[in-house]
Design a protein around this motif. Structure first.
Motif, mmCIF file in Angstrom:
data_model
loop_
_atom_site.group_PDB
_atom_site.id
_atom_site.type_symbol
_atom_site.label_atom_id
_atom_site.label_comp_id
_atom_site.label_asym_id
_atom_site.label_seq_id
_atom_site.Cartn_x
_atom_site.Cartn_y
_atom_site.Cartn_z
ATOM 1 N N MET A 157 7.371 -7.701 -5.238
ATOM 2 C CA MET A 157 7.123 -6.664 -6.241
ATOM 3 C C MET A 157 5.634 -6.573 -6.568
ATOM 4 S SD MET A 157 10.269 -7.312 -8.890
ATOM 5 C CE MET A 157 11.942 -7.615 -8.291
ATOM 6 N N LEU A 158 4.989 -7.721 -6.684
ATOM 7 C CA LEU A 158 3.550 -7.733 -6.959
ATOM 8 C C LEU A 158 2.774 -7.075 -5.823
ATOM 9 C CD1 LEU A 158 1.104 -8.657 -8.633
ATOM 10 C CD2 LEU A 158 1.246 -10.864 -7.463
ATOM 11 N N LEU A 159 3.151 -7.380 -4.591
ATOM 12 C CA LEU A 159 2.473 -6.804 -3.436
ATOM 13 C C LEU A 159 2.618 -5.285 -3.409
ATOM 14 C CD1 LEU A 159 1.028 -6.999 -0.705
ATOM 15 C CD2 LEU A 159 3.271 -7.448 0.344
ATOM 16 N N VAL A 160 3.843 -4.802 -3.609
ATOM 17 C CA VAL A 160 4.076 -3.354 -3.595
ATOM 18 C C VAL A 160 3.327 -2.678 -4.738
ATOM 19 C CG1 VAL A 160 5.826 -1.542 -3.791
ATOM 20 C CG2 VAL A 160 6.294 -3.584 -2.436
ATOM 21 N N GLY A 161 3.322 -3.298 -5.903
ATOM 22 C CA GLY A 161 2.595 -2.738 -7.042
ATOM 23 C C GLY A 161 1.112 -2.613 -6.769
ATOM 24 N N LEU A 162 0.519 -3.640 -6.147
ATOM 25 C CA LEU A 162 -0.911 -3.595 -5.820
ATOM 26 C C LEU A 162 -1.207 -2.517 -4.787
ATOM 27 C CD1 LEU A 162 -1.760 -7.416 -5.670
ATOM 28 C CD2 LEU A 162 -2.460 -5.762 -7.417
ATOM 29 N N ILE A 163 -0.318 -2.371 -3.802
ATOM 30 C CA ILE A 163 -0.504 -1.330 -2.786
ATOM 31 C C ILE A 163 -0.459 0.045 -3.438
ATOM 32 C CG2 ILE A 163 0.517 -0.261 -0.749
ATOM 33 C CD1 ILE A 163 1.411 -3.041 0.139
ATOM 34 N N CYS A 164 0.461 0.228 -4.381
ATOM 35 C CA CYS A 164 0.550 1.508 -5.097
ATOM 36 C C CYS A 164 -0.724 1.792 -5.886
ATOM 37 C CB CYS A 164 1.752 1.502 -6.035
ATOM 38 S SG CYS A 164 3.365 1.554 -5.228
ATOM 39 N N LEU A 165 -1.278 0.757 -6.493
ATOM 40 C CA LEU A 165 -2.456 0.946 -7.333
ATOM 41 C C LEU A 165 -3.707 1.296 -6.540
ATOM 42 C CD1 LEU A 165 -2.098 -1.912 -9.983
ATOM 43 C CD2 LEU A 165 -2.034 0.541 -10.435
ATOM 44 N N VAL A 166 -3.872 0.662 -5.393
ATOM 45 C CA VAL A 166 -5.152 0.782 -4.692
ATOM 46 C C VAL A 166 -5.157 1.842 -3.592
ATOM 47 C CG1 VAL A 166 -5.674 -1.628 -5.154
ATOM 48 C CG2 VAL A 166 -4.588 -1.011 -2.989
ATOM 49 N N GLY A 167 -3.996 2.339 -3.210
ATOM 50 C CA GLY A 167 -3.973 3.274 -2.093
ATOM 51 C C GLY A 167 -3.064 4.461 -2.340
#
Length: 246
Positions: A157-167
């Motif tokens: 979940m953390l990984l997907v959230g970071l991907i959503c935020l930065v890209g």
């Protein structure tokens, strides 16, 4: 020395009840010592903090995704392929979901996370009544097994959230964003086959392994019962995703 005379029936003092592991112990335990963690949960079940952590992380991820996703790109291709929807209706449907996607997604995430946890635990409890080694497990033990095992999905979940935020994520749903599934790397024709490939995901498999250990050590089921619980989870998790794919 105590002034009280010894009891005629021996020492009547009771051993202190085992203390349930806290949330941080549970998060660390699923990655570093799951067997010991699930043995402790068998003696002192605890599920509320784990369920709250997973639900909270899921809601944050849903919010971040809802703010970044391209609703038109996500919905329009499927709507255009649906013969029951007139082309004149598509813009209205897309506009509606663009306006309400965040509240609708947050509600469905909270509802289905809780529902799946409690329902799966109930099924495990039923399986445990027939396959326990030393007496049937309690529902709290089954709920602890399911809720705590799901903590292994927090890094995903953390990984997907970071991907959503930065890209830019276009119209992708969360399960299609993280590079931890077969479906991320293998593109095939057919929505249901693609959904099956996305279900073959690293953290989902890790959760299945933890559920086996939880069934064995928290619920104290026989190996056959623990395997049955895992198979039920796989069938529910993968089957519902494949059936819902369009």
């Amino acid at each position: 020395m105590s002034d009280q005379p010894p009891s005629l029936y021996g020492d009547q003092s009771q051993a202190p009840r085992p203390k349930a592991p806290g949330l941080m112990d549970q998060i660390a335990g699923v990655f570093t010592g799951p067997v010991e963690l699930f043995q402790r949960l068998g003696q002192a079940p605890s599920w509320g903090w784990a369920l709250g952590a997973v639900m909270g992380a899921s809601l944050v991820l849903t919010l971040v995704w809802g703010l970044k996703v391209d609703v038109d790109e996500m919905l329009r291709p499927a709507l255009e392929k649906n013969p029951q929807i007139a082309s004149s209706q598509i813009d209205a449907i897309v506009g509606f979901y663009r306006k309400f996607i965040i509240p609708l997604s947050l509600f469905s995430t909270a509802f289905f996370t809780a529902l799946f946890t409690f329902l799966t635990a109930f099924i495990y409890w039923l399986v445990g009544k027939a396959t326990a080694e030393n007496g049937p497990p309690s529902y709290r033990q089954a709920l602890s097994a399911v809720a705590v095992a799901s903590l292994v999905r927090l890094p995903s979940m953390l990984l997907v959230g970071l991907i959503c935020l930065v890209g830019s994520i276009g119209g992708h749903t969360p399960e299609k964003i993280a590079p931890t599934s077969v479906g991320y790397f293998v593109q095939v024709e057919g929505a249901k086959v693609h959904a099956l490939l996305y279900s073959l995901e690293l953290f989902f498999i890790a959760e299945a392994v933890l559920l086996f250990l939880a069934a064995r050590h928290t619920m104290r089921l026989k190996t056959s019962g623990a395997v049955a619980c895992v198979l039920i989870t796989l069938l529910l998790g993968i089957g519902l995703r494949v059936l819902g794919a369009k």
